[in-house]
Scaffold this active site. Structure first.
Site, PDB file in Angstrom:
ATOM      1  N   GLU A   1     -12.056  -1.114 -38.732  1.00  0.00           N
ATOM      2  CA  GLU A   1     -10.925  -0.622 -38.441  1.00  0.00           C
ATOM      3  C   GLU A   1      -9.834  -2.227 -38.248  1.00  0.00           C
ATOM      4  O   GLU A   1     -10.437  -2.309 -37.007  1.00  0.00           O
ATOM      5  CB  GLU A   1     -10.972  -0.182 -37.242  1.00  0.00           C
TER       6      GLU A   1
ATOM      7  N   TYR B   1     -13.689   1.840 -41.958  1.00  0.00           N
ATOM      8  CA  TYR B   1     -12.214   2.692 -42.379  1.00  0.00           C
ATOM      9  C   TYR B   1     -12.175   3.663 -40.677  1.00  0.00           C
ATOM     10  O   TYR B   1     -11.822   4.536 -40.548  1.00  0.00           O
ATOM     11  CB  TYR B   1     -10.692   3.951 -42.941  1.00  0.00           C
TER      12      TYR B   1
ATOM     13  N   GLN C   1      -6.795  12.980 -36.588  1.00  0.00           N
ATOM     14  CA  GLN C   1      -7.192  13.968 -38.117  1.00  0.00           C
ATOM     15  C   GLN C   1      -6.130  15.016 -37.174  1.00  0.00           C
ATOM     16  O   GLN C   1      -5.463  15.756 -35.521  1.00  0.00           O
ATOM     17  CB  GLN C   1      -7.869  15.109 -37.758  1.00  0.00           C
TER      18      GLN C   1
ATOM     19  N   ASP D   1     -13.516   6.966 -44.597  1.00  0.00           N
ATOM     20  CA  ASP D   1     -12.471   7.179 -44.769  1.00  0.00           C
ATOM     21  C   ASP D   1     -10.673   6.343 -44.791  1.00  0.00           C
ATOM     22  O   ASP D   1     -10.690   6.287 -43.815  1.00  0.00           O
ATOM     23  CB  ASP D   1     -12.364   8.083 -43.044  1.00  0.00           C
TER      24      ASP D   1
ATOM     25  N   CYS E   1      -8.110  11.860 -48.435  1.00  0.00           N
ATOM     26  CA  CYS E   1      -7.482  12.352 -48.346  1.00  0.00           C
ATOM     27  C   CYS E   1      -6.013  13.020 -49.401  1.00  0.00           C
ATOM     28  O   CYS E   1      -5.404  13.537 -49.592  1.00  0.00           O
ATOM     29  CB  CYS E   1      -6.136  12.659 -47.024  1.00  0.00           C
TER      30      CYS E   1
END
EC number: 2.1.1.-
Length: 421
Positions: free
Chosen positions: A308, A286, A250, A349, A376
């Site tokens: 992932e 994710y 992040q 995510d 996002c």
């Protein structure tokens, strides 16, 4: 339903590219533009905020809408302030909300999200967004990607351009992150490469040259390590992750802790049923290096399956979280999940492109009792929300995090539960 669908009159044909018109901006649009109307068309105004009366140079004309940018502010919105970012003032595309009051920023972002959920998500009943400001609002970015021009100078890309602003810094960035990398007297790099710089939780700066990642991918290929050893250390709670600087983390220094705290609060209140003696199962999709695995495990006592695409990130998570009940899987979400035990809870995510219909349908088919979906991009998040609704899920909570101050970007977390039969 698009922003142009609200028009009731036929647009006048006389608007052409290069024209300058005067309009009043009435509301915000997704992507950082403002919305105005002129001659029966919707005008998307780059650099315009609700309440502005502005002169706009037209850059694109379509039948029912046009686009342009502000060339003069005649009457300023009460939300307009002097630019908070030297790079944006010089033309960089980094901080498109640099002239928007910080006090108005999160409310405007919330309005955009609600609009997208109505238009794209098809929701009539939207939970009141829970709003979270992340501080600091300047000097919050601890990792940055810079463009490099043909002469080897690094800088911030201009809006929708390969040209760079190389003489001044962006206010998002922790100052010491780009000392000696951007501005007068800065070092030079391989022409036309890109540079990633990061300061980790040890205060160590790492600088690498990279080849740009393919669209939709989070990781770049490191070409040269210029400072540090090419890796970073990040700590949240009791766990420290070590991974390549090109891996995903992040951007805002406070974001990992803030998201983890919210997810933990959601899961702490979960009342799961049909849990056998082995305990609940959770999917972390994710998952990157497994940032959310500790809070999922702590709240639920669940065995977590973290999926992932990046093998390096999955390995970094496995190293950092040794001893926790977690299994890391390197692969595509849509391929790996078919091999996993059915989950009670799913946290996902996805990248900016969203999860997509197939992934949402796959997860919904596994019938988790609770889903926490992080997004996002409000448009792709809203599209995913529509798919969750079609898959039998209700949006119960909605949180908006101002994790990218002075930009139109923000993070959204939606909490979904299965609809009653």
């Amino acid at each position: 339903m698009s922003d142009t669908a609200e028009l009731t009159t036929d647009p006048t044909p006389d608007l052409t590219k290069g024209d300058t018109i005067t309009v009043e901006v009435t509301r915000p649009a997704h992507g950082g533009e403002g919305i105005a109307h002129h001659g029966g068309r919707v005008i998307f105004v780059r650099g315009g905020f609700p309440g502005d009366d502005v002169d706009v140079e037209i850059t694109q004309v379509k039948k029912r809408f046009a686009r342009g940018f502000v060339v003069q502010v005649n009457v300023a919105s009460p939300h307009r302030v002097d630019s908070r970012c030297p790079a944006a003032a010089a033309g960089a595309g980094c901080c498109d909300y640099a002239e928007l009051s910080p006090e108005a920023e999160l409310e405007i972002k919330s309005r955009v999200l609600t609009d997208q959920l109505q238009r794209i998500g098809g929701l009539a009943d939207i939970p009141t967004p829970e709003l979270f400001e992340l501080e600091p609002s300047q000097g919050w970015r601890t990792r940055v990607r810079l463009g490099v021009d043909a002469s080897g100078r690094a800088g911030f890309r201009k809006l929708r351009s390969n040209d760079l602003v190389t003489d001044v810094a962006c206010s998002q960035v922790v100052p010491e992150l780009i000392d000696g990398l951007v501005g007068p007297g800065a070092r030079t790099f391989t022409p036309d490469s890109e540079v990633i710089a990061a300061i980790d939780d040890r205060g160590v700066r790492t600088v690498v040259e990279v080849r740009k990642a393919p669209r939709g991918r989070r990781a770049e290929t490191i070409l040269h390590v210029l400072e540090g050893d090419g890796s970073v250390e990040q700590t949240v709670g009791d766990h420290t992750w070590t991974f390549p600087v090109s891996g995903f983390w992040q951007a805002h220094t406070k974001a990992p802790g803030a998201y983890s705290a919210f997810i933990g609060e959601v899961l702490d209140g979960a009342e799961l049923v049909d849990v056998d003696k082995r305990g609940p199962v959770a999917w972390d999709l994710y998952g990157g290096v497994g940032l959310f695995v500790p809070v999922i495990n702590r709240a639920l006592g669940a065995h977590v399956h973290s999926v992932e695409l990046s093998e390096g990130s999955a390995e970094a998570g496995d190293d950092a979280l040794a001893g926790l009940p977690v299994t890391f899987h390197a692969g595509r979400v849509e391929s790996v999940t078919s091999q996993l035990p059915k989950p009670h809870v799913v946290v996902l995510d996805p990248p900016r492109t969203g999860a997509g219909s197939d992934v949402v349908a796959t997860i919904a088919g596994a019938k988790p009792q609770l889903v926490v979906h992080i997004g996002c991009d409000p448009a792709t998040f809203a599209r995913d929300v529509a798919d969750w609704s079609a898959g039998g899920y209700t949006l119960d909570r909605l949180a908006v995090f101002n994790a990218f101050p002075a930009t139109h970007h923000y993070e959204t977390i939606g909490v979904f539960t299965r609809k009653s039969a």
